[in-house]
Design a protein around this motif. Structure first.
Motif, short mmCIF file in Angstrom:
data_model
loop_
_atom_site.label_atom_id
_atom_site.label_comp_id
_atom_site.label_asym_id
_atom_site.label_seq_id
_atom_site.Cartn_x
_atom_site.Cartn_y
_atom_site.Cartn_z
N SER A 1 28.94 41.52 27.29
CA SER A 1 29.47 42.74 26.67
C SER A 1 30.18 43.59 27.71
O SER A 1 30.24 43.24 28.89
CB SER A 1 28.36 43.54 25.99
OG SER A 1 27.46 44.03 26.97
N SER A 2 30.69 44.74 27.25
CA SER A 2 31.44 45.64 28.12
C SER A 2 30.91 47.06 27.99
O SER A 2 30.28 47.42 26.99
CB SER A 2 32.93 45.62 27.76
OG SER A 2 33.48 44.34 27.92
N GLN B 1 33.23 44.65 32.34
CA GLN B 1 32.88 43.52 31.50
C GLN B 1 31.91 42.61 32.24
O GLN B 1 32.20 42.14 33.34
CB GLN B 1 34.13 42.74 31.11
CG GLN B 1 33.89 41.59 30.15
CD GLN B 1 35.16 40.87 29.76
OE1 GLN B 1 36.24 41.26 30.20
NE2 GLN B 1 35.05 39.83 28.95
N ASN B 2 30.75 42.35 31.65
CA ASN B 2 29.72 41.50 32.24
C ASN B 2 29.85 40.09 31.67
O ASN B 2 29.56 39.86 30.49
CB ASN B 2 28.33 42.07 31.95
CG ASN B 2 27.22 41.25 32.59
OD1 ASN B 2 27.46 40.26 33.27
ND2 ASN B 2 25.98 41.67 32.36
N LYS B 3 30.30 39.16 32.49
CA LYS B 3 30.46 37.78 32.07
C LYS B 3 29.26 36.92 32.46
O LYS B 3 29.29 35.70 32.29
CB LYS B 3 31.75 37.20 32.66
CG LYS B 3 33.01 37.92 32.18
CD LYS B 3 34.26 37.25 32.69
CE LYS B 3 35.51 37.92 32.13
NZ LYS B 3 36.75 37.23 32.56
N THR C 1 31.51 39.90 37.01
CA THR C 1 31.92 41.17 36.43
C THR C 1 33.41 41.37 36.64
O THR C 1 33.94 41.04 37.71
CB THR C 1 31.13 42.34 37.05
OG1 THR C 1 29.75 42.21 36.69
CG2 THR C 1 31.63 43.68 36.55
N THR D 1 36.92 49.87 32.32
CA THR D 1 36.13 48.99 31.46
C THR D 1 35.44 47.96 32.35
O THR D 1 36.10 47.28 33.14
CB THR D 1 37.02 48.28 30.44
OG1 THR D 1 37.64 49.27 29.61
CG2 THR D 1 36.21 47.33 29.57
#
Length: 863
Positions: free
Chosen positions: A670-671, A623-625, A599, A621
């Motif tokens: 997604s974010s 962001q889930n990687k 993240t 923000t």
């Protein structure tokens, strides 16, 4: 004539003003240290005749063409020649800074800004070679434990990372290319540059260079060459932390080095040499630049910080020490670490130190030999007898065949040892009177001397508690906990930046670090400083870039801050309060966590600004990687606040944090966003507060944090121009070696140093300064528009509560309205000067944001 005298000394160095704009004429600019009496020590400003000239157009790194940049320089040279301005050009810069460094007299400097194309001028600061704390003999910082504090050991051993393929620039005193830990050939000195490990670099100065004009070895002449070998030691130590691979194993033991030498064997360098080195490192395509160098009390507008920011914008990660001015209070961080996009690094103390081992009743005790002690045995021993502080003679024969245990305090170590040895002791232990190990000296060899060693307070107390302690010497060494391990180092500088940006950004081990040193100076040494914490981060960035080569340089700091671990207050860690955000940033670096993070939370830090403005809202923000959805619960925790400036005091914080949603779910790939509203703390006055936004996963996984910090209340309420014990500001004259305060009959011939000087103490950084010239009779300006002198911007604060700056006036006024006009002399007559100082981030239209002072009457009586 009503006068007071201030003695001056020209043997110390203090800071120059950060930036003098257009027509600043600071004749004999000086910096001093006032005492609580009339006696004040003052020094000439570093680099008083050395100046950066910044041209209007952008440098190449900001999108301009080299042709345009060089054409602007040609036009400047021609215009200067036509105007009859005399100066010596030192260096010209195209890439990271568009302009020059020049040597120019104060009188000529008044004309410099009138040349077409000139945007601003800045003093070229003289920067002292970094001074690192050296532990006592026999106390060795444990590099292995330092690596474990940041997770670098996990990154190396479990994740298989070593920095391969990453080029790390070290701007410092060079690197000992003969050192076997960098693949050198050893003490025979047969290694040639470039080497397999040190493939890039340049020596910009030569061995004898020393820019410190107060030093007996002053030598401003550079003798550059292509071999950046190290004779000072600091750079080799720094490089070892980054990536040595031998007796010492650094953070990234397979990086490729660039060594950019900006210091001689001893002494100082200048800021223009630093920018030259930065441009070369940039052109060499280095991935990471470490600068364990800085100028305290600065603004982020200083040229070295601006150049560093441009490097980041062009794809290089820049890491810099935040400074070792912790004893000087808040806003003491240095440039280039203050750069907006630079990673400014604080220091934590190493968790352990290595020491020789003795046993007492089977318990390991670490010890350090005192300087001038005879050799310490590795066998034998004896009964240990406590003797108090041993500052008085002990009964003859009372310690025959025994080992004395004395307590530190009240008298010199040599006196304690002598008293114990005269009473028959076969050896002497001296225990600390504060937590942790220490090193000491006997001052000189003791007649009929016996071994004398230092031990920790805890070990001393443990021995005293034993019924019949017996010590046995061994040939072993061991790792022992440091009492201050994992806490912020006492020397580490405080932020915030004077523009209230959150600095420092992150921390790493810097106190008590064992690393490489030039072979001729012992090959290895234990040093301490933010100079040592910065390369821990630089090496860790190399590991991160190796693991995730597509990481944008501008994201690296966010990634590191997200996974960092805040530490407790160094003053009383058991109380459980987190140390100041404006001193530890995001906390202790966790490189393993950063590399394994799935993240990313941006921005990685929040600067809330002035509390006077009320609640501050920041959109984060997330962001889930990763490959699975994750839900984070949102919370916050406050760190300690501090009040004051030069002498900070710690207090708890009542800041509160609210979220637009108590939790946030982020789908894989997604974010999501969340608004964070921070209501600032309401105390202490003139204080800084901070804390951490915490993102905790609802299932197993890593916790992420975002630090926040701001100012309590009205930032412009901080006193800027303050009197100190001497009642500054002063109108003064300079007579030989002393300033004299002038209150009445202040007449000046304006010949040589017979001119007015103004002594001013800055309690805090100032945004802008001007002096208005008024007729003494009617207090009207000498010209309706053009009546200013000494116009300056971005002025640092004084380093101490009693320090001061000295500004001179040569009897001229600026005759320009933003264009390129000229300087005119005011005629003989009587005048007063009105000093006006705009406070940091002040509104020039708000009278409350200005400090003002009007001088006594000044009579100009030129012959």
């Amino acid at each position: 004539m009503n006068q007071r005298h201030i003695n001056t000394s020209h043997n110390q160095q203090h800071k120059t003003l950060t930036k003098l704009s257009a027509l600043a004429l600071l004749v004999g600019l000086s910096f001093g240290q006032a005492q609580a009496s009339d006696s004040v020590s003052v020094t000439e400003a570093e680099g008083g005749n050395l100046w950066f000239v910044e041209l209007n157009s952008q440098p190449v790194a900001s999108g301009n063409s080299k042709k345009n940049v060089q054409a602007a320089k040609t036009a400047f040279r021609q215009a200067a020649a036509e105007a009859g301005v005399s100066f010596k050009e030192r260096r010209a810069f195209d890439t990271l800074f568009n302009g020059f460094s020049v040597e120019i007299s104060p009188g000529e400097r008044a004309k410099l800004m009138q040349i077409a194309g000139v945007k601003a001028i800045y003093p070229v600061e003289v920067i002292q070679a970094p001074k690192a704390d050296v532990l006592g003999t026999g106390i060795v910082g444990d590099m292995a434990t330092a690596l474990s504090m940041t997770g670098a050991n996990i990154a190396q051993n479990s994740l298989g990372l070593d920095g391969s393929g990453i080029k790390v620039a070290v701007m410092d005193t060079g690197i000992d290319i003969d050192h076997p830990d960098f693949g050198g050939n050893g003490a025979n000195g047969s290694t040639t540059f470039p080497t397999a490990r040190v493939q890039y670099g340049y020596d910009f100065v030569g061995d004898a260079f020393n820019a410190d004009s107060s030093s007996p070895s002053y030598n401003p002449v550079t003798t550059p060459d292509n071999n950046p070998d190290d004779c000072g030691g600091h750079g080799t130590h720094v490089a070892g932390i980054v990536g040595a691979n031998g007796t010492v194993k650094g953070v990234a033991p397979a990086v490729t080095f660039g060594a950019y030498r900006v210091f001689g064997c001893n002494g100082s360098t200048t800021a223009d040499v630093m920018i030259a080195a930065m441009e070369r490192a940039y052109n060499d395509g280095m991935h990471v630049l470490n600068m364990s160098i800085g100028s305290a009390f600065q603004w982020p507008q200083y040229p070295t910080a601006q150049a560093a920011d441009r490097m980041v914008a062009k794809g290089m990660v820049v890491v810099a020490s935040i400074g070792n001015s912790g004893a000087s209070g808040l806003y003491s961080a240095g440039a280039p670490g203050l750069g907006k996009d630079v990673i400014g690094v604080a220091s934590f103390d190493n968790s352990h130190v290595m020491q020789a081992v003795a046993t007492v009743n089977g318990q390991d005790i670490g010890y350090a030999p005192m300087t001038f002690s005879p050799p310490i045995p590795t066998t034998g021993g004896g009964e240990v007898v406590p003797v108090g502080e041993a500052c008085s003679a002990l009964a003859a024969g009372s310690l025959t065949g025994k080992i004395a245990l004395a307590a530190r305090g009240s008298c010199a170590f040599g006196i304690k040892a002598t008293n114990a040895i005269n009473a028959g002791a076969e050896a002497v232990l001296i225990s600390n009177n504060v937590a942790g190990p220490f090193g000491g000296t006997l001052g000189a060899p003791i007649p009929n001397g016996k071994p004398v060693v230092s031990i920790s307070l805890a070990d001393g107390n443990a021995i005293r508690a034993m019924a019949a302690p017996v010590l046995t010497w061994t040939d072993r060494s061991g790792s022992f906990p440091s009492a201050t391990g994992g806490l912020i180092s006492s020397f580490s500088s405080y932020g915030l930046s004077p523009d209230l940006a959150l600095k420092p950004d992150i921390g790493a081990p810097g106190g008590n670090i064992y690393s490489t040193y030039p072979l001729e100076s012992g090959a290895f040494a234990t040093l301490g400083g933010t100079s040592m914490s910065s390369p821990h981060v630089a090496g860790s960035v190399a590991l991160l870039l190796q693991a995730k080569p597509d990481t944008a340089p501008a994201q690296v700091r966010d990634i590191l801050q997200n996974s960092a671990d805040p530490k407790n207050w160094f003053g009383a860690p058991a109380l459980g309060y987190l140390d100041n955000v404006h001193r530890q940033g995001a906390g202790m670096l966790d490189i393993a966590g950063s590399i394994q993070a799935t993240t990313l939370v941006t921005p990685g830090k929040i600067a809330t600004g002035e509390g006077e403005a009320g609640p501050f809202t920041q959109r984060l923000t997330i962001q889930n990687k990763g490959t699975e959805a994750v839900t984070y619960n949102l919370s916050s925790v406050n760190a300690l606040s501090t009040g004051g400036v030069v002498t900070p005091s710690a207090t708890t914080s009542n800041a509160t944090v609210a979220f637009s949603s108590p939790s946030v779910e982020v789908a894989p790939g997604s974010s999501a966003t969340v608004d964070v509203t921070i209501t600032p703390a309401t105390a202490p006055a003139y204080g800084q507060y901070g804390g951490y936004v915490v993102l905790t996963p609802t299932t197993a996984g890593q916790v992420y944090r975002v630090p926040f910090a701001g100012y309590v209340g009205d930032y412009q309420a901080i006193p800027t121009v303050t009197p100190t014990a001497n009642g500054f500001p002063w109108l003064a004259r300079l007579n030989g070696g002393s300033y004299t305060k002038c209150v009445a009959d202040c007449s000046f011939s304006m010949q040589g140093n017979d001119m007015p000087f103004f002594l001013v103490h800055f309690e805090h950084q100032a945004q802008y300064l001007e002096m208005n010239i008024l007729h003494a009779g009617n207090m009207m300006p000498v010209h309706p528009v053009f009546h200013k002198t000494n116009v300056e911007e971005y002025i640092p604060r004084n380093s101490t509560a009693t320090g001061f700056f000295s500004l001179g006036w040569d009897g001229t006024r600026i005759h320009s309205n933003g264009g390129k006009g000229k300087v005119k002399e005011v005629p003989n007559g009587s005048y007063v000067l009105e000093l006006k100082v705009l406070k940091a981030l002040g509104d020039p239209n708000n009278a409350a944001h200005w400090d003002t002072w009007t001088s006594p009457v000044i009579t100009i009586n030129r012959p």
